[in-house]
Design a protein around this motif. Structure first.
Motif, PDB file in Angstrom:
ATOM      1  N   ALA A 145       0.331 -16.524  -2.939  1.00  0.00           N
ATOM      2  CA  ALA A 145      -0.450 -17.681  -3.414  1.00  0.00           C
ATOM      3  C   ALA A 145      -1.901 -17.553  -2.972  1.00  0.00           C
ATOM      4  O   ALA A 145      -2.514 -18.493  -2.503  1.00  0.00           O
ATOM      5  N   ASP A 146      -2.427 -16.343  -3.123  1.00  0.00           N
ATOM      6  CA  ASP A 146      -3.805 -16.045  -2.710  1.00  0.00           C
ATOM      7  C   ASP A 146      -4.472 -15.308  -3.866  1.00  0.00           C
ATOM      8  O   ASP A 146      -4.293 -14.104  -4.037  1.00  0.00           O
ATOM      9  N   GLY A 147      -5.261 -16.035  -4.664  1.00  0.00           N
ATOM     10  CA  GLY A 147      -5.864 -15.453  -5.852  1.00  0.00           C
ATOM     11  C   GLY A 147      -6.741 -14.247  -5.601  1.00  0.00           C
ATOM     12  O   GLY A 147      -6.561 -13.204  -6.243  1.00  0.00           O
ATOM     13  N   PRO A 148      -7.721 -14.318  -4.676  1.00  0.00           N
ATOM     14  CA  PRO A 148      -8.589 -13.156  -4.454  1.00  0.00           C
ATOM     15  C   PRO A 148      -7.815 -11.904  -4.047  1.00  0.00           C
ATOM     16  O   PRO A 148      -8.133 -10.798  -4.498  1.00  0.00           O
ATOM     17  N   THR A 149      -6.788 -12.056  -3.189  1.00  0.00           N
ATOM     18  CA  THR A 149      -5.996 -10.892  -2.780  1.00  0.00           C
ATOM     19  C   THR A 149      -5.242 -10.320  -3.971  1.00  0.00           C
ATOM     20  O   THR A 149      -5.153  -9.101  -4.139  1.00  0.00           O
ATOM     21  N   SER A 150      -4.684 -11.187  -4.814  1.00  0.00           N
ATOM     22  CA  SER A 150      -3.945 -10.733  -5.994  1.00  0.00           C
ATOM     23  C   SER A 150      -4.856  -9.942  -6.930  1.00  0.00           C
ATOM     24  O   SER A 150      -4.482  -8.874  -7.440  1.00  0.00           O
ATOM     25  N   ILE A 151      -6.068 -10.461  -7.156  1.00  0.00           N
ATOM     26  CA  ILE A 151      -7.012  -9.770  -8.032  1.00  0.00           C
ATOM     27  C   ILE A 151      -7.406  -8.425  -7.429  1.00  0.00           C
ATOM     28  O   ILE A 151      -7.426  -7.393  -8.119  1.00  0.00           O
ATOM     29  N   LEU A 152      -7.689  -8.419  -6.139  1.00  0.00           N
ATOM     30  CA  LEU A 152      -8.161  -7.204  -5.487  1.00  0.00           C
ATOM     31  C   LEU A 152      -7.088  -6.118  -5.502  1.00  0.00           C
ATOM     32  O   LEU A 152      -7.362  -4.958  -5.844  1.00  0.00           O
ATOM     33  N   ALA A 327      -1.817 -20.155   1.011  1.00  0.00           N
ATOM     34  CA  ALA A 327      -2.470 -21.285   0.330  1.00  0.00           C
ATOM     35  C   ALA A 327      -2.972 -22.296   1.349  1.00  0.00           C
ATOM     36  O   ALA A 327      -2.323 -23.298   1.635  1.00  0.00           O
ATOM     37  N   PHE A 328      -4.142 -22.029   1.903  1.00  0.00           N
ATOM     38  CA  PHE A 328      -4.724 -22.863   2.959  1.00  0.00           C
ATOM     39  C   PHE A 328      -5.740 -23.820   2.351  1.00  0.00           C
ATOM     40  O   PHE A 328      -6.577 -23.410   1.553  1.00  0.00           O
ATOM     41  N   PRO A 329      -5.722 -25.110   2.720  1.00  0.00           N
ATOM     42  CA  PRO A 329      -4.782 -25.782   3.625  1.00  0.00           C
ATOM     43  C   PRO A 329      -3.679 -26.543   2.895  1.00  0.00           C
ATOM     44  O   PRO A 329      -3.005 -27.382   3.475  1.00  0.00           O
ATOM     45  N   MET A 330      -3.506 -26.236   1.594  1.00  0.00           N
ATOM     46  CA  MET A 330      -2.567 -27.016   0.779  1.00  0.00           C
ATOM     47  C   MET A 330      -1.156 -26.984   1.323  1.00  0.00           C
ATOM     48  O   MET A 330      -0.457 -28.006   1.379  1.00  0.00           O
ATOM     49  N   SER A 331      -0.693 -25.789   1.724  1.00  0.00           N
ATOM     50  CA  SER A 331       0.679 -25.670   2.197  1.00  0.00           C
ATOM     51  C   SER A 331       0.909 -26.476   3.471  1.00  0.00           C
ATOM     52  O   SER A 331       1.954 -27.110   3.637  1.00  0.00           O
ATOM     53  N   MET A 350      -0.650 -30.049  12.559  1.00  0.00           N
ATOM     54  CA  MET A 350      -1.313 -28.998  13.337  1.00  0.00           C
ATOM     55  C   MET A 350      -0.424 -27.773  13.508  1.00  0.00           C
ATOM     56  O   MET A 350      -0.920 -26.637  13.526  1.00  0.00           O
ATOM     57  N   HIS A 351       0.891 -27.987  13.622  1.00  0.00           N
ATOM     58  CA  HIS A 351       1.808 -26.840  13.676  1.00  0.00           C
ATOM     59  C   HIS A 351       1.748 -26.081  12.341  1.00  0.00           C
ATOM     60  O   HIS A 351       1.726 -24.849  12.302  1.00  0.00           O
ATOM     61  N   ALA A 352       1.747 -26.851  11.247  1.00  0.00           N
ATOM     62  CA  ALA A 352       1.713 -26.232   9.924  1.00  0.00           C
ATOM     63  C   ALA A 352       0.394 -25.503   9.690  1.00  0.00           C
ATOM     64  O   ALA A 352       0.370 -24.422   9.087  1.00  0.00           O
ATOM     65  N   ILE A 353      -0.706 -26.073  10.179  1.00  0.00           N
ATOM     66  CA  ILE A 353      -2.003 -25.402  10.032  1.00  0.00           C
ATOM     67  C   ILE A 353      -2.011 -24.079  10.789  1.00  0.00           C
ATOM     68  O   ILE A 353      -2.546 -23.071  10.308  1.00  0.00           O
ATOM     69  N   SER A 354      -1.396 -24.062  11.973  1.00  0.00           N
ATOM     70  CA  SER A 354      -1.308 -22.808  12.738  1.00  0.00           C
ATOM     71  C   SER A 354      -0.603 -21.731  11.930  1.00  0.00           C
ATOM     72  O   SER A 354      -1.061 -20.579  11.856  1.00  0.00           O
ATOM     73  N   ASN A 356      -0.258 -21.771   8.688  1.00  0.00           N
ATOM     74  CA  ASN A 356      -0.995 -21.558   7.447  1.00  0.00           C
ATOM     75  C   ASN A 356      -2.151 -20.574   7.620  1.00  0.00           C
ATOM     76  O   ASN A 356      -2.387 -19.706   6.769  1.00  0.00           O
ATOM     77  N   VAL A 357      -2.907 -20.709   8.715  1.00  0.00           N
ATOM     78  CA  VAL A 357      -4.020 -19.776   8.918  1.00  0.00           C
ATOM     79  C   VAL A 357      -3.496 -18.378   9.247  1.00  0.00           C
ATOM     80  O   VAL A 357      -4.129 -17.369   8.898  1.00  0.00           O
ATOM     81  N   SER A 358      -2.329 -18.301   9.881  1.00  0.00           N
ATOM     82  CA  SER A 358      -1.739 -16.980  10.107  1.00  0.00           C
ATOM     83  C   SER A 358      -1.290 -16.374   8.783  1.00  0.00           C
ATOM     84  O   SER A 358      -1.314 -15.156   8.594  1.00  0.00           O
ATOM     85  N   GLY A 359      -0.897 -17.248   7.844  1.00  0.00           N
ATOM     86  CA  GLY A 359      -0.526 -16.775   6.512  1.00  0.00           C
ATOM     87  C   GLY A 359      -1.697 -16.174   5.768  1.00  0.00           C
ATOM     88  O   GLY A 359      -1.532 -15.238   4.974  1.00  0.00           O
ATOM     89  N   GLN A 360      -2.907 -16.697   6.014  1.00  0.00           N
ATOM     90  CA  GLN A 360      -4.095 -16.129   5.389  1.00  0.00           C
ATOM     91  C   GLN A 360      -4.295 -14.689   5.850  1.00  0.00           C
ATOM     92  O   GLN A 360      -4.578 -13.799   5.047  1.00  0.00           O
ATOM     93  N   ILE A 361      -4.117 -14.470   7.160  1.00  0.00           N
ATOM     94  CA  ILE A 361      -4.208 -13.102   7.677  1.00  0.00           C
ATOM     95  C   ILE A 361      -3.056 -12.259   7.138  1.00  0.00           C
ATOM     96  O   ILE A 361      -3.238 -11.123   6.708  1.00  0.00           O
ATOM     97  N   GLY A 362      -1.851 -12.851   7.172  1.00  0.00           N
ATOM     98  CA  GLY A 362      -0.661 -12.118   6.742  1.00  0.00           C
ATOM     99  C   GLY A 362      -0.751 -11.633   5.310  1.00  0.00           C
ATOM    100  O   GLY A 362      -0.341 -10.514   4.994  1.00  0.00           O
ATOM    101  N   SER A 363      -1.307 -12.458   4.428  1.00  0.00           N
ATOM    102  CA  SER A 363      -1.358 -12.084   3.015  1.00  0.00           C
ATOM    103  C   SER A 363      -2.315 -10.916   2.778  1.00  0.00           C
ATOM    104  O   SER A 363      -2.000 -10.000   2.010  1.00  0.00           O
ATOM    105  N   VAL A 364      -3.478 -10.932   3.445  1.00  0.00           N
ATOM    106  CA  VAL A 364      -4.424  -9.844   3.215  1.00  0.00           C
ATOM    107  C   VAL A 364      -3.940  -8.550   3.869  1.00  0.00           C
ATOM    108  O   VAL A 364      -4.158  -7.457   3.333  1.00  0.00           O
ATOM    109  N   VAL A 365      -3.263  -8.668   5.021  1.00  0.00           N
ATOM    110  CA  VAL A 365      -2.682  -7.470   5.632  1.00  0.00           C
ATOM    111  C   VAL A 365      -1.562  -6.932   4.750  1.00  0.00           C
ATOM    112  O   VAL A 365      -1.448  -5.722   4.530  1.00  0.00           O
ATOM    113  N   ALA A 366      -0.726  -7.828   4.226  1.00  0.00           N
ATOM    114  CA  ALA A 366       0.354  -7.413   3.326  1.00  0.00           C
ATOM    115  C   ALA A 366      -0.227  -6.716   2.101  1.00  0.00           C
ATOM    116  O   ALA A 366       0.314  -5.698   1.630  1.00  0.00           O
TER     117      ALA A 366
END
Length: 380
Positions: A145-152, A327-331, A350-354, A356-366
């Protein structure tokens, strides 16, 4: 008169379908508020590139030769030749993200990894459906659910389906509040959704905040060198935010740069939405596979939380695992809303935000890992 009607007479039924797709995207952006900064320019661009003999595309004109269309030029320059537009957008995204909640609760970074399960699951399914490996890998990334990563990723791998992948990725980003609750409830019980989690954040020093993006760039780059462009620019944007001496540049990255690049990226990616490439059965399959990837990314994060609960005294509400997507911060907001619906006094934000921001890193690393694996396989 015949000359004036030549454009109308040249319209094909496939182009009519794309006009409808463009209008639907515009409707969703304006009336429903679904990712308007991207869906509106994508929808309008889809109409422009499907007008017969459109001036936004390169044309061969008698007596003049080839003329260059602005959308095709933007695509070839900003995406095809350099992937510059989606990469530059990561600077703005990084400048927007506060990694403080994650740094005060580091174990949440695990959810950014667990919630990428759907990507690899969907790649396998796409291969079984006879998609080329480069196309299958690009389709799987939709699950982040990360548009820029999908395009790239789809552009680096030279996928034949950049347009449908971009539309699917941004559409599912917009549909997070609809799709995620369904996926979460599918694999959790009411008792699990009622688990309370205390939030006692530790203070995070300025030094830690500054070192974090530098260290992440080193680690991600050494593990998956192909992710350096994605992770590096994301972390550079975050360093602008946290360094404390470039406040005006951080503000510019968060607002001016991200808004301008988002606008250009949306209308530029419409080049891949030409009727002859978009209107086919494969597009429908890609939309369906993208949904599978998204749902199983969510389920992967939830099931990982349930697995951890087998060994933890203080249980984790499994819904928090769903926020491990990008999908930060929607998720994170969806998880908070679901938690309050089950128990109005249970605050999970705040737990979910933690997660969620790790998911941003996770998606680009993936994304970087997928690129490396596919290129290595194709090189053999």
């Amino acid at each position: 008169m015949e000359f004036l009607l030549s454009g109308i007479m040249a319209i094909t039924w496939q182009q009519c379908v794309m006009y409808a797709v463009g209008l639907i995207l515009i409707y969703l952006a304006i009336e429903k508020g679904f990712e308007p900064a991207l869906l509106l320019p994508m929808g309008f661009g889809a109409i422009l590139v499907n007008i017969p003999m459109s001036g936004v595309l390169n044309q061969i004109q008698e007596g003049v030769g080839e003329t260059h269309g602005i959308i095709q030029w933007l695509f070839e320059t900003g995406i095809d030749a350099s992937e510059a537009l989606p990469i530059l957008l990561f600077i703005g995204i990084g400048a927007m993200i506060d990694f403080g909640p994650l740094l005060s609760n580091p174990k949440m970074i695990l959810f950014g990894a667990a919630a990428q399960f759907g990507i690899f699951f969907t790649i396998l399914i796409a291969v079984l459906l006879n998609f080329d490996l480069k196309d299958a890998a690009s389709i799987g990334i939709i699950g982040a659910a990360d548009g820029p990563t999908s395009i790239l990723v789809s552009q680096i791998l030279h996928s034949d389906y950049v347009g449908p992948i971009a539309v699917a990725a941004y559409s599912y980003m917009a549909l997070v509040p609809i799709v995620q609750p369904f996926a979460v409830k599918l694999v959790t019980t009411k008792k699990e959704r009622l688990i309370r989690m205390d939030y006692n954040p530790k203070s995070v020093s300025r030094t830690t905040r500054i070192l974090f993006p530098i260290i992440v760039s080193f680690i991600a780059g050494l593990i998956a060198p192909q992710s350096v462009a994605l992770v590096g620019f994301l972390m550079f944007g975050n360093l602008l935010r946290e360094c404390g001496v470039l406040g005006s540049l951080s503000d510019a990255a968060q607002n001016i740069l991200s808004n301008l690049i988002t606008l250009l990226l949306g209308i530029t990616i419409a080049f891949s939405m030409k009727a002859e490439a978009f209107v086919n059965v494969d597009t429908l399959l890609i939309m369906g596979l993208g949904l599978v990837a998204f749902v199983f990314d969510t389920i992967g994060g939830v099931l990982f939380a349930k697995f951890l609960n087998l060994f933890l005294k203080k249980k984790i509400n499994p819904m928090v695992g769903a926020a491990g997507i990008s999908a930060f911060p929607m998720s994170a907001r969806v998880v908070q809303k679901m938690g309050l619906a089950e128990d109005p006094s249970n605050h999970l934000l705040m737990h979910a935000i933690s997660a969620n921001v790790s998911g941003q890193i996770g998606s680009v690393v993936a994304g970087g890992v997928v690129i490396k694996i596919v290129l290595d396989i194709l090189a053999r």
